[in-house]
Design a protein around this motif. Structure first.
Motif: not given
Ligand code: ADP
Ligand code: MG
Length: 244
Positions: A45, A165-166
């Protein structure tokens, strides 16, 4: 040789005494899709946030089309428009329709004329299968639909690179597929993308390159068939054994 779309050269980042990125080098070609994998806390991240300058870096350089965008004092507005980011938590404004969520920033930032902008946004909703949900409010949409709206919101700024991000991590398992389908479509359309993901099957199928991060470095990178089938480094092997 064509210039890289995005280059990271020796990027380092610390939070206090905690050095989170320890010298990241990466070259991203236009249209490439790169998946960052690695355990929680490995720096995925932070790396994405350092790319679009949500976090200032301590050492090294980030180049976009050869231009140093990590230079202190640079106007970051244009950088953040050119590099879009979508997070795990989609954070749509609850009091605005999906369409209003998508048009808000382009109206304010790109100063695009309202009718043209609405038409462009409607095209984006249609392209990603959400035409009939455009006027709904976030609480009338499933988590997967809300996350797709968040992707459309980022795309409405006409970014040249997208960071994810995820973005499926908070979704119920049955909703993950529809969000991954959007990423697949974007890849087919030639968007340059970097994804931090736990979806190993998706990374294996669609990534042009997979980067395994551990302890703030890229330990190993390569085409997915190499990383998943024949990882060379013991740490990569151990990580994959723990998740696959
Ligand atoms: P990942 O996304 O791979 O799980 P992160 O980049 O979120 O990894 O985190 C890497 C390390 O950086 C962790 O030790 C985390 O606690 C720390 N970290 C991340 N963001 C911050 C922040 N804003 N302030 C302090 N520490 C942070
Ligand atoms: Mg993370």
């Amino acid at each position: 040789m064509p210039e890289a779309k995005l280059s990271l050269r020796g990027v380092e980042k610390s939070f206090g005494a905690n050095q989170v990125l320890r010298g990241i080098d990466m070259e991203v070609t236009e249209g490439e899709m790169i998946c960052l994998i690695g355990a929680s806390g490995s720096g995925k991240s932070t790396l994405l946030r350092c790319i679009n300058q949500l976090e200032p870096i301590d050492e090294g350089r980030v180049l976009l089309d050869g231009q140093d965008i990590s230079e202190p004092g640079l106007d970051l507005g244009p950088v953040r428009r050119r590099i879009g980011i979508v997070f795990q938590s989609y954070n749509l404004f609850p009091h605005m329709s999906a369409l209003e969520n998508v048009t808000l920033a382009p109206r304010r930032v790109l100063h695009e004329e309202a009718t043209a902008l609405q038409a462009r946004a409607a095209t984006l909703f249609a392209r990603f299968g959400l035409a009939e949900h455009m006027l709904k409010y976030p609480d009338q949409l499933s988590g997967g639909q809300q996350q797709r709206v968040a992707v459309i919101r980022a795309l409405a700024m006409r970014p040249e690179i997208m960071l994810f991000d995820e973005i499926t991590a908070a979704l119920d398992p049955e909703l993950v597929g529809e969000v991954l389908a959007v990423l697949r479509q974007l890849r087919e359309e030639g968007m340059t993308m970097l994804l931090a993901t736990h979806e190993m099957g998706f990374a294996r199928d669609l990534a042009d390159r997979v980067c395994f991060m551990d302890g703030g470095v890229i330990v190993e990178e390569g085409p997915p068939e190499q990383i998943f089938s024949a990882p060379q480094v013991a740490r990569t092997q151990a990580f994959l054994a723990s998740v696959l």
